[in-house]
Scaffold this motif. Structure first.
Motif, PDB file in Angstrom:
ATOM      1  N   TRP A  33       2.732   2.820  35.305  1.00 49.18           N
ATOM      2  CA  TRP A  33       4.095   2.967  35.784  1.00 49.18           C
ATOM      3  C   TRP A  33       4.564   1.634  36.358  1.00 49.18           C
ATOM      4  O   TRP A  33       3.762   0.749  36.646  1.00 49.18           O
ATOM      5  CB  TRP A  33       4.185   4.026  36.881  1.00 49.18           C
ATOM      6  CG  TRP A  33       3.944   5.434  36.453  1.00 49.18           C
ATOM      7  CD1 TRP A  33       3.363   5.864  35.286  1.00 49.18           C
ATOM      8  CD2 TRP A  33       4.255   6.609  37.196  1.00 49.18           C
ATOM      9  NE1 TRP A  33       3.292   7.237  35.271  1.00 49.18           N
ATOM     10  CE2 TRP A  33       3.835   7.723  36.432  1.00 49.18           C
ATOM     11  CE3 TRP A  33       4.836   6.837  38.437  1.00 49.18           C
ATOM     12  CZ2 TRP A  33       3.990   9.043  36.871  1.00 49.18           C
ATOM     13  CZ3 TRP A  33       4.992   8.144  38.883  1.00 49.18           C
ATOM     14  CH2 TRP A  33       4.577   9.236  38.099  1.00 49.18           C
ATOM     15  N   THR A 112       6.036  15.567  34.097  1.00 50.32           N
ATOM     16  CA  THR A 112       5.834  14.947  32.802  1.00 50.32           C
ATOM     17  C   THR A 112       5.041  15.914  31.931  1.00 50.32           C
ATOM     18  O   THR A 112       4.484  16.906  32.412  1.00 50.32           O
ATOM     19  CB  THR A 112       5.052  13.636  32.940  1.00 50.32           C
ATOM     20  OG1 THR A 112       3.748  13.926  33.469  1.00 50.32           O
ATOM     21  CG2 THR A 112       5.773  12.667  33.882  1.00 50.32           C
ATOM     22  N   SER A 113       4.960  15.612  30.655  1.00 51.36           N
ATOM     23  CA  SER A 113       4.190  16.487  29.761  1.00 51.36           C
ATOM     24  C   SER A 113       2.719  16.509  30.140  1.00 51.36           C
ATOM     25  O   SER A 113       2.045  17.534  29.994  1.00 51.36           O
ATOM     26  CB  SER A 113       4.360  16.030  28.308  1.00 51.36           C
ATOM     27  OG  SER A 113       3.956  14.679  28.159  1.00 51.36           O
ATOM     28  N   ASN A 114       2.217  15.395  30.683  1.00 54.89           N
ATOM     29  CA  ASN A 114       0.811  15.346  31.094  1.00 54.89           C
ATOM     30  C   ASN A 114       0.549  16.202  32.330  1.00 54.89           C
ATOM     31  O   ASN A 114      -0.509  16.830  32.455  1.00 54.89           O
ATOM     32  CB  ASN A 114       0.387  13.905  31.381  1.00 54.89           C
ATOM     33  CG  ASN A 114       0.263  13.076  30.125  1.00 54.89           C
ATOM     34  OD1 ASN A 114       0.049  13.617  29.037  1.00 54.89           O
ATOM     35  ND2 ASN A 114       0.422  11.767  30.249  1.00 54.89           N
ATOM     36  N   ARG A 116       2.411  18.823  33.460  1.00 57.79           N
ATOM     37  CA  ARG A 116       2.907  20.201  33.417  1.00 57.79           C
ATOM     38  C   ARG A 116       1.803  21.261  33.391  1.00 57.79           C
ATOM     39  O   ARG A 116       1.907  22.269  34.107  1.00 57.79           O
ATOM     40  CB  ARG A 116       3.848  20.351  32.220  1.00 57.79           C
ATOM     41  CG  ARG A 116       4.482  21.711  32.125  1.00 57.79           C
ATOM     42  CD  ARG A 116       5.460  21.772  30.980  1.00 57.79           C
ATOM     43  NE  ARG A 116       5.909  23.137  30.729  1.00 57.79           N
ATOM     44  CZ  ARG A 116       6.727  23.473  29.747  1.00 57.79           C
ATOM     45  NH1 ARG A 116       7.210  22.557  28.939  1.00 57.79           N
ATOM     46  NH2 ARG A 116       7.077  24.734  29.593  1.00 57.79           N
ATOM     47  N   ALA A 259      12.805   9.108  28.157  1.00 58.40           N
ATOM     48  CA  ALA A 259      11.817  10.116  28.533  1.00 58.40           C
ATOM     49  C   ALA A 259      12.539  11.408  28.860  1.00 58.40           C
ATOM     50  O   ALA A 259      13.755  11.431  29.071  1.00 58.40           O
ATOM     51  CB  ALA A 259      11.003   9.660  29.738  1.00 58.40           C
ATOM     52  N   THR A 261      11.758  15.106  31.314  1.00 56.27           N
ATOM     53  CA  THR A 261      10.889  15.776  32.271  1.00 56.27           C
ATOM     54  C   THR A 261      11.281  17.243  32.350  1.00 56.27           C
ATOM     55  O   THR A 261      12.405  17.615  31.996  1.00 56.27           O
ATOM     56  CB  THR A 261      10.985  15.147  33.673  1.00 56.27           C
ATOM     57  OG1 THR A 261      12.360  15.032  34.055  1.00 56.27           O
ATOM     58  CG2 THR A 261      10.342  13.773  33.705  1.00 56.27           C
TER      59      THR A 261
END
Length: 287
Positions: A33, A112-114, A116, A259, A261
């Motif tokens: 990040w 984020t998808s990671n 979730r 992105a 979210t």
């Protein structure tokens, strides 16, 4: 593998302070990040940070920030785990601690998808999406010619009342920081009534637009255009995907999706307030 003499489930969790800004920024950088020191400073000053130190002295193992808006809502953000401790349960442990500290307070976060799957495991449910947009604003498609002006100190009480009406809970402690935190704070006004407000604040090489609170899409566009005219940096903002007209207009003016979210809540069926007038958060980390 971490070089620790203590099991991960025994490493102490501590409260973070503004003195931990650089350590938090290092952790952000460790996970790919941006450092976002300026934003970390706001979040640690206005909220409560939690973290676990690496026993080998290599900074933070994991961290997050909770921004409280009273008993009705708190937001969790900046949940990070060092790459060398990834997938070992340390992030889950920190989150369980945060949930225990929150007690009965309803919670929200942008996942984020990671992240979730972990949040779903912890009882969070999906209620929406936000689209992160970034780019140089062109004003190819003009904004409506509505009155927008710089906010003054005298506007703050009206801004706070409008924000509580639309956000649904009292976030005075955060919004009152905007005049000092933001490079620009502007209000839309019609017939002597403030109908919206928005701020633009520096974040690394960009200017972030947020919060963006407005009576309607036209007012939101006028606020964005006014703020964009005061910036020579790329703009970034996170727009609720239910505001498709604003997103389409921003993309027509040079911003692109970078992105998405997922907006999630726990112990709450839906976020309080009026989403129709809540276009973008100050930052997704603060809800």
């Amino acid at each position: 593998m971490p070089s620790s003499h203590a099991p991960l489930d025994q490493l102490p969790i501590r409260r973070l302070t503004t003195e931990d800004v650089l350590a938090c920024a290092d952790l952000s950088e460790d996970r790919g990040w941006q450092r976002e020191e300026y934003k970390w400073g706001l979040l640690l000053a206005a909220g409560v940070g939690y973290g676990i130190d690496d026993p080998s002295g290599k900074g933070l193992v994991t961290a997050c920030v909770v921004t409280s808006y009273g008993p009705g809502l708190a937001a969790i953000g900046m949940v990070l785990v060092s790459a060398r401790y990834a997938r070992q349960g340390i992030g889950r442990r920190l989150m369980r601690h945060v949930l225990a500290e929150a007690g009965d307070t309803p919670l929200t976060l942008y996942a984020t998808s990671n992240g979730r799957p972990l949040y779903e495991e912890l009882g969070f449910t999906d209620i929406g999406r936000a689209e992160m947009l970034r780019g140089h604003f062109t004003l190819t498609e003009p904004a409506p010619a509505l009155p927008v002006r710089p906010a003054t100190a005298e506007d703050l009480p009206a801004v706070l009342r409008l924000d509580q009406e639309i956000f649904g809970v009292d976030r005075t402690a955060m919004i009152a920081r905007l005049p000092a935190f933001a490079d620009q704070l502007r209000v839309a006004e019609q017939d002597g009534e403030i109908t919206g407000f928005a701020a633009i604040w520096p974040n690394m090489d960009t200017h972030v637009i947020g919060p963006l609170i407005a009576r309607d899409t036209a007012t939101a566009q006028a606020l964005v255009a006014s703020l964009a005219a005061a910036s020579d940096r790329p703009l970034r903002t996170d727009v609720d995907d239910r505001h498709g007209a604003l997103t389409t207009w921003l993309k027509a003016n040079g911003l692109e999706q970078i992105a998405t979210t997922t907006v999630m809540v726990r112990s709450l069926p839906e976020l309080p307030g009026d989403w129709r007038r809540r276009f973008a958060p100050l930052t997704v980390a603060a809800g």
